[in-house]
Motif scaffolding. Structure first.
Motif, PDB file in Angstrom:
ATOM      1  N   GLN A 104       0.830  -1.189   0.000  1.00 22.64           N
ATOM      2  CA  GLN A 104       0.000   0.000   0.000  1.00 22.64           C
ATOM      3  C   GLN A 104       0.872   1.249   0.000  1.00 22.64           C
ATOM      4  OE1 GLN A 104      -2.744  -0.242   3.268  1.00 22.64           O
ATOM      5  NE2 GLN A 104      -3.736  -2.075   2.502  1.00 22.64           N
ATOM      6  N   GLY A 105       0.312   2.327  -0.526  1.00 26.40           N
ATOM      7  CA  GLY A 105       1.060   3.573  -0.565  1.00 26.40           C
ATOM      8  C   GLY A 105       1.684   3.838  -1.922  1.00 26.40           C
ATOM      9  N   GLN A 106       2.535   4.825  -1.982  1.00 29.59           N
ATOM     10  CA  GLN A 106       3.180   5.243  -3.221  1.00 29.59           C
ATOM     11  C   GLN A 106       4.695   5.218  -3.043  1.00 29.59           C
ATOM     12  OE1 GLN A 106       1.606   9.022  -4.460  1.00 29.59           O
ATOM     13  NE2 GLN A 106      -0.502   8.433  -4.054  1.00 29.59           N
ATOM     14  N   PRO A 107       5.311   4.059  -3.164  1.00 32.84           N
ATOM     15  CA  PRO A 107       6.756   3.981  -2.954  1.00 32.84           C
ATOM     16  C   PRO A 107       7.528   4.826  -3.963  1.00 32.84           C
ATOM     17  CG  PRO A 107       5.923   1.949  -3.913  1.00 32.84           C
ATOM     18  CD  PRO A 107       4.734   2.750  -3.526  1.00 32.84           C
ATOM     19  N   LYS A 108       8.607   5.427  -3.497  1.00 39.11           N
ATOM     20  CA  LYS A 108       9.451   6.233  -4.367  1.00 39.11           C
ATOM     21  C   LYS A 108      10.491   5.375  -5.076  1.00 39.11           C
ATOM     22  CE  LYS A 108       8.996  10.314  -1.406  1.00 39.11           C
ATOM     23  NZ  LYS A 108       9.720  11.318  -0.578  1.00 39.11           N
ATOM     24  N   TYR A 109      10.802   4.227  -4.473  1.00 29.56           N
ATOM     25  CA  TYR A 109      11.791   3.345  -5.088  1.00 29.56           C
ATOM     26  C   TYR A 109      11.662   1.942  -4.508  1.00 29.56           C
ATOM     27  CZ  TYR A 109      14.308   4.320  -0.709  1.00 29.56           C
ATOM     28  OH  TYR A 109      14.655   4.464   0.612  1.00 29.56           O
ATOM     29  N   PHE A 110      12.297   1.000  -5.171  1.00 26.68           N
ATOM     30  CA  PHE A 110      12.416  -0.375  -4.680  1.00 26.68           C
ATOM     31  C   PHE A 110      13.893  -0.696  -4.472  1.00 26.68           C
ATOM     32  CE2 PHE A 110       8.335  -1.484  -7.064  1.00 26.68           C
ATOM     33  CZ  PHE A 110       7.564  -1.499  -5.910  1.00 26.68           C
ATOM     34  N   ILE A 111      14.160  -1.520  -3.479  1.00 21.54           N
ATOM     35  CA  ILE A 111      15.477  -2.119  -3.291  1.00 21.54           C
ATOM     36  C   ILE A 111      15.323  -3.618  -3.552  1.00 21.54           C
ATOM     37  CG2 ILE A 111      17.349  -2.613  -1.688  1.00 21.54           C
ATOM     38  CD1 ILE A 111      17.257   0.277  -2.435  1.00 21.54           C
ATOM     39  N   ILE A 112      16.103  -4.132  -4.475  1.00 24.73           N
ATOM     40  CA  ILE A 112      16.013  -5.548  -4.859  1.00 24.73           C
ATOM     41  C   ILE A 112      17.270  -6.251  -4.381  1.00 24.73           C
ATOM     42  CG2 ILE A 112      15.660  -7.152  -6.768  1.00 24.73           C
ATOM     43  CD1 ILE A 112      14.661  -4.538  -8.321  1.00 24.73           C
ATOM     44  N   LYS A 113      17.082  -7.269  -3.536  1.00 22.88           N
ATOM     45  CA  LYS A 113      18.206  -7.946  -2.898  1.00 22.88           C
ATOM     46  C   LYS A 113      18.225  -9.433  -3.259  1.00 22.88           C
ATOM     47  CE  LYS A 113      18.243  -4.973   1.230  1.00 22.88           C
ATOM     48  NZ  LYS A 113      18.251  -4.982   2.723  1.00 22.88           N
ATOM     49  N   PRO A 114      19.258  -9.885  -3.980  1.00 24.28           N
ATOM     50  CA  PRO A 114      19.392 -11.324  -4.244  1.00 24.28           C
ATOM     51  C   PRO A 114      19.761 -12.075  -2.970  1.00 24.28           C
ATOM     52  CG  PRO A 114      20.677 -10.007  -5.795  1.00 24.28           C
ATOM     53  CD  PRO A 114      20.272  -9.096  -4.678  1.00 24.28           C
ATOM     54  N   PHE A 115      19.289 -13.308  -2.861  1.00 23.98           N
ATOM     55  CA  PHE A 115      19.623 -14.126  -1.699  1.00 23.98           C
ATOM     56  C   PHE A 115      19.792 -15.576  -2.127  1.00 23.98           C
ATOM     57  CE2 PHE A 115      15.030 -14.202  -2.005  1.00 23.98           C
ATOM     58  CZ  PHE A 115      14.701 -15.526  -1.773  1.00 23.98           C
ATOM     59  N   VAL A 116      20.540 -16.319  -1.318  1.00 26.69           N
ATOM     60  CA  VAL A 116      20.752 -17.743  -1.572  1.00 26.69           C
ATOM     61  C   VAL A 116      19.626 -18.532  -0.929  1.00 26.69           C
ATOM     62  CG1 VAL A 116      22.293 -19.705  -1.215  1.00 26.69           C
ATOM     63  CG2 VAL A 116      23.249 -17.432  -1.677  1.00 26.69           C
ATOM     64  N   VAL A 117      18.986 -19.379  -1.707  1.00 26.44           N
ATOM     65  CA  VAL A 117      17.880 -20.197  -1.201  1.00 26.44           C
ATOM     66  C   VAL A 117      18.446 -21.347  -0.377  1.00 26.44           C
ATOM     67  CG1 VAL A 117      15.907 -21.634  -1.819  1.00 26.44           C
ATOM     68  CG2 VAL A 117      16.446 -19.602  -3.183  1.00 26.44           C
ATOM     69  N   LYS A 118      18.006 -21.448   0.870  1.00 31.08           N
ATOM     70  CA  LYS A 118      18.418 -22.558   1.730  1.00 31.08           C
ATOM     71  C   LYS A 118      17.359 -23.653   1.779  1.00 31.08           C
ATOM     72  CE  LYS A 118      21.456 -19.987   4.875  1.00 31.08           C
ATOM     73  NZ  LYS A 118      21.702 -19.607   6.298  1.00 31.08           N
ATOM     74  N   ASP A 119      16.107 -23.222   1.821  1.00 27.51           N
ATOM     75  CA  ASP A 119      14.998 -24.166   1.923  1.00 27.51           C
ATOM     76  C   ASP A 119      13.902 -23.667   1.003  1.00 27.51           C
ATOM     77  OD1 ASP A 119      12.885 -25.768   2.526  1.00 27.51           O
ATOM     78  OD2 ASP A 119      12.907 -25.423   4.680  1.00 27.51           O
ATOM     79  N   HIS A 120      13.605 -24.433  -0.052  1.00 27.48           N
ATOM     80  CA  HIS A 120      12.627 -24.001  -1.045  1.00 27.48           C
ATOM     81  C   HIS A 120      11.234 -23.853  -0.451  1.00 27.48           C
ATOM     82  CE1 HIS A 120      15.510 -24.282  -4.260  1.00 27.48           C
ATOM     83  NE2 HIS A 120      15.802 -25.523  -3.941  1.00 27.48           N
ATOM     84  N   PHE A 121      10.990 -24.446   0.691  1.00 27.58           N
ATOM     85  CA  PHE A 121       9.675 -24.368   1.305  1.00 27.58           C
ATOM     86  C   PHE A 121       9.678 -23.448   2.528  1.00 27.58           C
ATOM     87  CE2 PHE A 121       9.735 -28.279  -1.057  1.00 27.58           C
ATOM     88  CZ  PHE A 121       8.498 -28.288  -1.679  1.00 27.58           C
ATOM     89  N   ALA A 122      10.777 -22.708   2.741  1.00 24.89           N
ATOM     90  CA  ALA A 122      10.852 -21.811   3.886  1.00 24.89           C
ATOM     91  C   ALA A 122       9.904 -20.635   3.694  1.00 24.89           C
ATOM     92  CB  ALA A 122      12.280 -21.303   4.063  1.00 24.89           C
ATOM     93  N   GLU A 123       9.348 -20.151   4.783  1.00 29.05           N
ATOM     94  CA  GLU A 123       8.409 -19.045   4.716  1.00 29.05           C
ATOM     95  C   GLU A 123       9.100 -17.694   4.818  1.00 29.05           C
ATOM     96  OE1 GLU A 123       5.452 -19.514   3.987  1.00 29.05           O
ATOM     97  OE2 GLU A 123       5.023 -21.588   4.477  1.00 29.05           O
ATOM     98  N   THR A 124      10.332 -17.647   5.319  1.00 30.83           N
ATOM     99  CA  THR A 124      11.022 -16.382   5.526  1.00 30.83           C
ATOM    100  C   THR A 124      12.432 -16.442   4.950  1.00 30.83           C
ATOM    101  OG1 THR A 124      11.820 -17.088   7.705  1.00 30.83           O
ATOM    102  CG2 THR A 124       9.731 -15.897   7.634  1.00 30.83           C
ATOM    103  N   VAL A 125      12.994 -15.262   4.714  1.00 30.17           N
ATOM    104  CA  VAL A 125      14.383 -15.136   4.272  1.00 30.17           C
ATOM    105  C   VAL A 125      15.130 -14.388   5.360  1.00 30.17           C
ATOM    106  CG1 VAL A 125      15.944 -14.241   2.518  1.00 30.17           C
ATOM    107  CG2 VAL A 125      13.674 -15.067   1.857  1.00 30.17           C
ATOM    108  N   THR A 126      16.207 -14.964   5.860  1.00 29.56           N
ATOM    109  CA  THR A 126      16.968 -14.360   6.947  1.00 29.56           C
ATOM    110  C   THR A 126      18.111 -13.512   6.390  1.00 29.56           C
ATOM    111  OG1 THR A 126      18.333 -16.360   7.119  1.00 29.56           O
ATOM    112  CG2 THR A 126      16.383 -16.228   8.522  1.00 29.56           C
TER     113      THR A 126
END
Length: 368
Positions: A327-349
């Motif tokens: 929601q809202g009007q973002p001024k920008y996005f930050i896109i961060k690559p990450f290494v997948v540890k668990d394909h079924f994980a619900e969160t990224v640490t």
């Protein structure tokens, strides 16, 4: 040449307990994963306007309580359940994009139903933003109570009673190479509406060399098969694009570090869905890594990752990923690559993010 295509779904936010995958879908996914190479094993899910008038009583009630500063949360919840006052999409807590569509009047009221003996399936509402075609299905039957469905042999959740669903446009379904449909999934609408299911289909993004175009409106044929019922239910569902408020950017931004090159080629934003096209190129020493991208807005909020498709060609992985718009009007996005540890994980640490690869994409000032 090592080339493969696959579907992915990443969930950085946990869905509610009602948003479970049906056994049929889970079995299909498990079979798919077993047949794919290691780097392409990801979770696949198989899965507009408000009414121009309202009842007079509802109008009076709305004028009375919405202007009062003393409305209770319980009363507000009750008001939203009055027909034609609120959208059921506004109750969906697990997808901020769909909830925003309901709250901003971007859903379409439809009236499509089919009955067989004493069972009725009815589509009451749709949302379509050019990327996602979503519809709400209400099931009425004497063997269905509070979201629990009696198949004749066992009592299961309504979402688990769905044996098969097909979605086709102009007679072309997901398996047709020329189809607009790339796949979909479904889940319960939640505890407050246990007999409703949310079905979502993803439309393909036309290739850059293609003259194809996703239409602003179309009719889809949906066929639903439920356990214990000998007849399939066929529905013709109209979809109308909810908004032309779309941001389309081609930043072509690249960052490289530690043998990995990360490129963001395209960003598309609607009030409902944020679509990101990116690629990851690995060298020989990092080619065994599985890498995806998380998306953050200017408030530091991580957008819920919904699903996507990927293609591997040699050591380059290319993705078409979708996220629930914030929601809202973002001024920008930050896109961060990450290494997948668990394909079924619900969160990224935090320790999964790859340093030196994040990319900032500025958005136009008007993002309504």
């Amino acid at each position: 040449m090592d080339q493969s295509k696959f579907d992915v779904e990443l969930k950085e936010y946990k869905r509610t307990k009602d948003s479970t995958m049906s056994p049929l879908v889970r079995a299909r996914l498990d079979a798919t994963y077993a047949a794919l190479p290691e780097m392409s094993r990801e979770r696949k899910v198989q899965r507009l306007r408000k009414a121009p008038y309202v009842a007079a009583a509802a109008v009076i009630l709305g004028a009375t309580v919405f202007t009062s500063g003393f409305i209770s949360p319980v009363m507000a919840q009750s008001i939203k359940q009055i027909p034609f006052v609120g959208s059921l999409f506004s109750f969906i807590e697990t997808d901020l994009g769909l909830r925003a569509a309901g709250e901003q009047g971007l859903s379409s009221k439809v009236n499509r139903s089919i009955s067989h003996q004493d069972m009725k399936l009815e589509v009451t509402e749709t949302v379509f933003d050019g990327t996602r075609a979503v519809y709400l299905l209400n099931v009425s039957a004497p063997n269905l109570k509070d979201g629990m469905f009696d198949t004749g042999s066992e009592v299961v959740k309504l979402s688990d009673a769905i044996e098969n669903v097909t979605f086709s446009i102009d007679g072309k379904g997901q398996d047709d190479p020329s189809s607009l449909v790339t796949g979909g999934f479904f889940y319960s609408a939640g505890e407050s509406h246990p007999n409703f299911l949310v079905f979502e289909e993803i439309l393909k993004k036309p290739d850059h060399n293609s003259t194809g175009k996703i239409p602003d409106s179309f009719h889809a044929e949906v066929v639903v098969k439920l356990a214990g019922i000998d007849q399939a239910f066929k529905l013709d569902i109209p979809f109308q694009k909810a908004t032309n408020d779309t941001i389309q950017l081609k930043p072509n931004a690249i960052q490289s570090n530690d043998g990995i090159s990360f490129e963001v080629s395209e960003v598309n934003v609607t009030p409902v869905t944020t679509r990101l096209l990116y690629s990851v190129k690995l060298d020989g020493e990092t080619s065994d890594k599985s890498i995806r991208a998380a998306l953050f807005d200017d408030q530091g909020r991580q957008l819920t990752s919904l699903h996507g498709e990927g293609e591997r060609k040699d050591n380059t992985l290319t993705f078409d990923a979708r996220y629930a718009s914030a929601q809202g009007q973002p001024k920008y996005f930050i896109i961060k690559p990450f290494v997948v540890k668990d394909h079924f994980a619900e969160t990224v640490t935090d320790d999964q993010f790859i340093k030196g690869l994040e990319i900032k994409v500025d958005l136009p000032e008007k993002n309504k």
